[in-house]
Structures are given as C-alpha cells and as structure tokens.
Write an enzyme that holds these catalytic residues in place. Structure first.
Site, PDB file in Angstrom:
ATOM      1  N   GLU A 172       0.825  -1.214   0.000  1.00 59.21           N
ATOM      2  CA  GLU A 172       0.000   0.000   0.000  1.00 59.21           C
ATOM      3  C   GLU A 172       0.858   1.263   0.000  1.00 59.21           C
ATOM      4  O   GLU A 172       0.551   2.224  -0.717  1.00 59.21           O
ATOM      5  CB  GLU A 172      -0.956   0.006   1.198  1.00 59.21           C
ATOM      6  CG  GLU A 172      -1.986  -1.129   1.207  1.00 59.21           C
ATOM      7  CD  GLU A 172      -2.738  -1.286  -0.106  1.00 59.21           C
ATOM      8  OE1 GLU A 172      -2.949  -0.293  -0.829  1.00 59.21           O
ATOM      9  OE2 GLU A 172      -3.108  -2.422  -0.430  1.00 59.21           O
ATOM     10  N   HIS A 217       2.210   2.439  -3.293  1.00 60.08           N
ATOM     11  CA  HIS A 217       1.291   3.218  -4.133  1.00 60.08           C
ATOM     12  C   HIS A 217       1.504   4.728  -3.957  1.00 60.08           C
ATOM     13  O   HIS A 217       1.273   5.505  -4.886  1.00 60.08           O
ATOM     14  CB  HIS A 217      -0.168   2.901  -3.772  1.00 60.08           C
ATOM     15  CG  HIS A 217      -0.710   1.668  -4.430  1.00 60.08           C
ATOM     16  ND1 HIS A 217      -0.865   1.558  -5.796  1.00 60.08           N
ATOM     17  CD2 HIS A 217      -1.168   0.502  -3.909  1.00 60.08           C
ATOM     18  CE1 HIS A 217      -1.394   0.363  -6.083  1.00 60.08           C
ATOM     19  NE2 HIS A 217      -1.581  -0.295  -4.958  1.00 60.08           N
TER      20      HIS A 217
HETATM   21 NI    NI Z   1      -2.477  -2.220  -4.856  1.00 60.52          NI
END
Ligand code: NI
Length: 181
Positions: free
Chosen positions: A143, A146
């Site tokens: 995460e 990102h």
């Molecule tokens: Ni993802």
C-alpha cells in the site's frame, strides 16, 4: 459514504508521488478516508491507497479479518495510515502471490521484507507506531508503494511469475492435488 471508481494501471496518476497531509481531523480528510474504507470494503481488498481513487495524498487503509484463500494468515487490524514512514527491520524477504485492485485479474509473485516498523498518523492526527511481520508487513509495503507511484509488478524479480489469477490458482490447486497423491 461512497464507493469510488478505481484508477487502473496505465493511468499516470498511479505513477506519481502523492503529497503529505498537513491538516488532520478535517471534514475533507474524513471524507477521503470514508471513501477509501467504503471502496476497500466493496472490492473486498486487503488494502487501498488514496491514489487508487484518484486522490494524490499520502493515505492508505488496510486490514483483513482473515484471508479467504489463505486461512492461516494472521488477521491485520483495520488501519488508516497517513504520511507513513517505514523502517525495514530485516534483510530477510519472502515471496507471495499479490494482486492489486488497480491491476484486476492478474497476480504476481512478489518478494517483500518480512519485518518492518511503520509510523504515521490516523485521520484524527493520533500517532501510529507498530512493528509488523509477514502478511501484515507485506500489506504495508504494497500500500505504501502506491504513495510513491510503485505498482507491484515493478517489485517482481521474475516476470514469468505473473499471470491471470484464474489460470495461476487453477494450476496451484492441481499441483496441490498432485502433492497429496
Ligand atoms: Ni495495490
């Protein structure tokens, strides 16, 4: 509350560095967090990062009660993590199949560090400081990547281990059957 459209791989927004949050406990921030949580729930994902709903801010949400495909994986507490800082605590990596809501239908075998410390804030500005292992540590790495414009295929070492979910998991089931026999 709203389920937002997902930004898909190929969209340049997924390649940008997202910006820090400077004000906490605001209606605007609360709205983004609710949208992320609603969208994560609707997509049944382990996590979601703000750029995936088109918001280029350093906000991720993650958490899972138990993984339907891997019942042995430890649960990860539902977490809103803002302005995350990661400190890797080991040189050890392991590999696991990952998917991403922005890369639908595909899976890849991705090496990740097995232990880290993460720090940041929740949407109210309360500090978060945790040590995570295994699947929890993997979810945090995925995460938080990102927020720096990194999608999981970039982390892969062997692009032969990249393919369609239906094909890979059908194959894995066959192998499992063969091993049992
Ligand atoms: Ni993802």
């Amino acid at each position: 509350m709203a389920v937002k459209p997902i930004v898909l791989m190929g969209d340049p927004r997924l390649l940008q560095r997202s910006e820090e949050i400077t004000e906490f406990n605001t209606p605007e921030l609360q709205q983004i967090v609710e949208d992320l949580l609603d969208t994560k729930a609707a997509k049944n994902g382990t996590g979601l990062a703000a750029p995936q709903i088109g918001v280029l801010k350093r906000i991720v949400v993650f958490g899972i009660d138990k993984h339907p495909r891997f019942p042995d994986i430890e649960p990860v507490p539902l977490t809103v993590l803002i302005n995350p800082q990661i400190e890797i605590l080991t040189e050890e990596m392991d590999e696991m199949w990952e998917g991403c809501i922005s890369v639908p239908g595909l899976r890849g075998l991705v090496p990740r560090y097995t232990k880290l410390r993460y720090q940041g804030f929740d949407q109210f500005g309360q500090p978060i400081d945790r040590i995570a292992h295994g699947y929890h540590a993997r979810a945090v790495q995925h995460e938080c990547d990102h927020l720096d414009g990194v999608l999981y295929p970039v982390r892969m070492k062997d692009m032969r281990m990249f393919g369609f979910e239906e094909i890979i998991f059908a194959e894995a089931e066959l192998q499992q059957t063969a091993e049992i026999e």
